[in-house]
Write a protein that holds these residues in place. Sequence first.
Motif, PDB file in Angstrom:
ATOM      1  N   SER A  42       0.801  -0.937  -0.041  1.00  0.00           N
ATOM      2  CA  SER A  42      -0.152  -0.070   0.024  1.00  0.00           C
ATOM      3  C   SER A  42       0.773   1.157   0.037  1.00  0.00           C
ATOM      4  N   TRP A  43       2.207   1.238   0.538  1.00  0.00           N
ATOM      5  CA  TRP A  43       3.157   2.263   0.486  1.00  0.00           C
ATOM      6  C   TRP A  43       3.448   2.753  -0.767  1.00  0.00           C
ATOM      7  N   LEU A  44       3.183   1.724  -1.847  1.00  0.00           N
ATOM      8  CA  LEU A  44       3.575   2.268  -3.249  1.00  0.00           C
ATOM      9  C   LEU A  44       2.348   2.775  -3.982  1.00  0.00           C
ATOM     10  N   GLU A  45       1.387   2.973  -3.372  1.00  0.00           N
ATOM     11  CA  GLU A  45       0.084   3.800  -4.135  1.00  0.00           C
ATOM     12  C   GLU A  45       0.434   5.354  -4.025  1.00  0.00           C
ATOM     13  N   SER A 106      10.798   8.239  -1.383  1.00  0.00           N
ATOM     14  CA  SER A 106      10.043   8.965  -1.434  1.00  0.00           C
ATOM     15  C   SER A 106       8.862   9.514  -2.708  1.00  0.00           C
ATOM     16  N   ARG A 107       9.711   9.014  -3.876  1.00  0.00           N
ATOM     17  CA  ARG A 107       9.232   9.100  -4.953  1.00  0.00           C
ATOM     18  C   ARG A 107       8.524   7.647  -5.446  1.00  0.00           C
ATOM     19  N   LYS A 108       8.553   6.592  -4.753  1.00  0.00           N
ATOM     20  CA  LYS A 108       7.918   5.432  -4.571  1.00  0.00           C
ATOM     21  C   LYS A 108       8.208   4.625  -6.017  1.00  0.00           C
ATOM     22  N   TYR A 109       9.541   4.546  -6.292  1.00  0.00           N
ATOM     23  CA  TYR A 109       9.870   3.696  -7.334  1.00  0.00           C
ATOM     24  C   TYR A 109       9.672   2.107  -7.009  1.00  0.00           C
ATOM     25  N   LEU A 110       9.375   1.311  -7.911  1.00  0.00           N
ATOM     26  CA  LEU A 110       9.094   0.270  -7.472  1.00  0.00           C
ATOM     27  C   LEU A 110      10.414  -0.751  -7.230  1.00  0.00           C
ATOM     28  N   PRO A 111      10.362  -1.091  -5.972  1.00  0.00           N
ATOM     29  CA  PRO A 111      11.649  -2.044  -5.713  1.00  0.00           C
ATOM     30  C   PRO A 111      11.873  -3.320  -6.212  1.00  0.00           C
ATOM     31  N   TYR A 112      10.791  -3.916  -6.543  1.00  0.00           N
ATOM     32  CA  TYR A 112      10.739  -5.567  -7.204  1.00  0.00           C
ATOM     33  C   TYR A 112       9.772  -5.351  -8.079  1.00  0.00           C
ATOM     34  N   PRO A 113       9.990  -6.454  -9.127  1.00  0.00           N
ATOM     35  CA  PRO A 113       8.702  -6.770 -10.106  1.00  0.00           C
ATOM     36  C   PRO A 113       7.639  -7.046  -9.605  1.00  0.00           C
ATOM     37  N   LEU A 114       6.441  -6.810 -10.146  1.00  0.00           N
ATOM     38  CA  LEU A 114       5.083  -6.827  -9.535  1.00  0.00           C
ATOM     39  C   LEU A 114       4.541  -8.229  -9.630  1.00  0.00           C
ATOM     40  N   SER A 115       5.352  -8.842 -10.700  1.00  0.00           N
ATOM     41  CA  SER A 115       4.841 -10.486 -11.158  1.00  0.00           C
ATOM     42  C   SER A 115       5.895 -11.098 -11.866  1.00  0.00           C
ATOM     43  N   TYR A 144       9.406   2.537 -14.650  1.00  0.00           N
ATOM     44  CA  TYR A 144      10.481   1.804 -13.939  1.00  0.00           C
ATOM     45  C   TYR A 144      10.012   0.553 -13.413  1.00  0.00           C
ATOM     46  N   SER A 145      11.035  -0.716 -13.524  1.00  0.00           N
ATOM     47  CA  SER A 145      10.887  -1.658 -13.037  1.00  0.00           C
ATOM     48  C   SER A 145      12.188  -2.583 -12.937  1.00  0.00           C
ATOM     49  N   PRO A 146      12.547  -2.995 -11.832  1.00  0.00           N
ATOM     50  CA  PRO A 146      14.059  -3.417 -11.711  1.00  0.00           C
ATOM     51  C   PRO A 146      14.607  -4.490 -12.525  1.00  0.00           C
ATOM     52  N   GLN A 147      13.810  -5.200 -13.372  1.00  0.00           N
ATOM     53  CA  GLN A 147      14.061  -6.159 -14.129  1.00  0.00           C
ATOM     54  C   GLN A 147      14.623  -5.635 -15.601  1.00  0.00           C
ATOM     55  N   ASN A 148      13.972  -4.191 -15.745  1.00  0.00           N
ATOM     56  CA  ASN A 148      14.042  -3.791 -17.240  1.00  0.00           C
ATOM     57  C   ASN A 148      15.639  -3.033 -17.259  1.00  0.00           C
ATOM     58  N   ILE A 149      15.880  -2.533 -18.298  1.00  0.00           N
ATOM     59  CA  ILE A 149      17.099  -1.657 -18.575  1.00  0.00           C
ATOM     60  C   ILE A 149      16.952  -0.523 -19.205  1.00  0.00           C
TER      61      ILE A 149
END
Length: 429
Positions: A42-45, A106-115, A144-149
């Motif tokens: 929920s903190w990523l919303e 603070s900018r709520k970048y995704l720290p992990y892939p969501l699926s 942004y997602s950490p698996q992308n480049i």
Amino acid sequence: MRLVKRRLLKLLLLSVVLGSLCMLWVSRPKMSWNPSYIMGYSWLEYTNEDGGPEKVCNCSAILRGETGALEQAKLLTITKDFKESVQIPDEYYINATQDCSQFKLSRKYLPYPLSQEEEDFPLAYSMLVHHKVQNFERLLRAIYSPQNIYCVHVDKKSDTSFFSAIMGITSCFPNVFMVSKPVSVVYAAWPRVQADLNCMADLYDASTRWKYFINLCGQDFPLKTNLEIVQMLRSLRGGNSMESEQIGEKKWRVTNSYQIVDGQIQATGKVKDPPPFNLPIMSGNAYIVVSRGYIRSVLEDSRIQALIEWAKDTYSPDEFLWATIQRIPGVPGSTWPNSKYDMTDINAIARLVKWWSHEGSQGSLDAAYPECHGNHVRSICVYGAGDLPWLLEQHHLFANKFDTDTDPIAVYCLEKYLRQKALAELHWM
């Protein structure tokens, strides 16, 4: 003595149960890692507390196309105080990225892939920018997602403060980097293509895992979540998606020679030789969605290398080179050069642009799309909040142009919608 025996028996039974549980744990079927099992998300919303002055708008009502909400948004975008309040100087990003952990949190970048599906299907992005740091940062956060480049090309003519701000942002992520060979971009000339080629080479060398390449500029914004993008690219089954049509009235761009003089493209008065291998030159645009195999061909195929050399003195080569390569037999994901396989920008999924000349009133059979709710720059619609309901009905992955200086509400509501949708998708995994 009996008490001791009972206790020993209980301990024995407990050890058997624990041993069985351990065996079950070790032999359990491997499950896909789902971050929602480990921590709440929920903190990523995005909430109103995160937003700037744009939060006064009712995004839900805007996305439903409610007249009152759209009128309020339109009024705000022309209000001087509001326009000044949404400006963020380059120095903010330079200072904020001194503490990368806090910046990303603070900018709520995704720290992990969501699926797992997204983690198994990484993407490669080329991002060409030259001004408006806030536009770039919000675009990066949205995709942004950490698996992308991500390869970021900053025009060598950009202001020092802009370059420093982009450098600060990219340095906070291990999978985001500055291009190794930046160029000074000239509109409608070869350096525009060279910038993408340099990022293509860097991305190709940096990772062997990514499946598809997408190139963007700083005023693009996604219309789909990363999961939706992945699913749509999977459905291409190795194919590419871009505008690629018969060149028609634009043929003059490739039959005459041009050169750069004092930072501007000018005609030389010379007629060009025909293209190598009698390749049919197609018309398209600079923005594409292509497989890794297509990029490999661009970098290694001798026919394409010859075409690249031939194209360097043409006018606006970015608007025919990729479209032409897409129709070369043998290029992974390509289509046959016959006109039956022509694809317009409306049918391709790469990027949606509203051209003034193709706009029209709602219901007009002569119009390709409804009138722009924002303003026009070089005959292209800079989207306003009123364009969002229509945009979200389209199949394109990205749209252009967005501008936080002109209408930050459109970006604010779109990024909020996409984050809510991405987290809602996680519920159904």
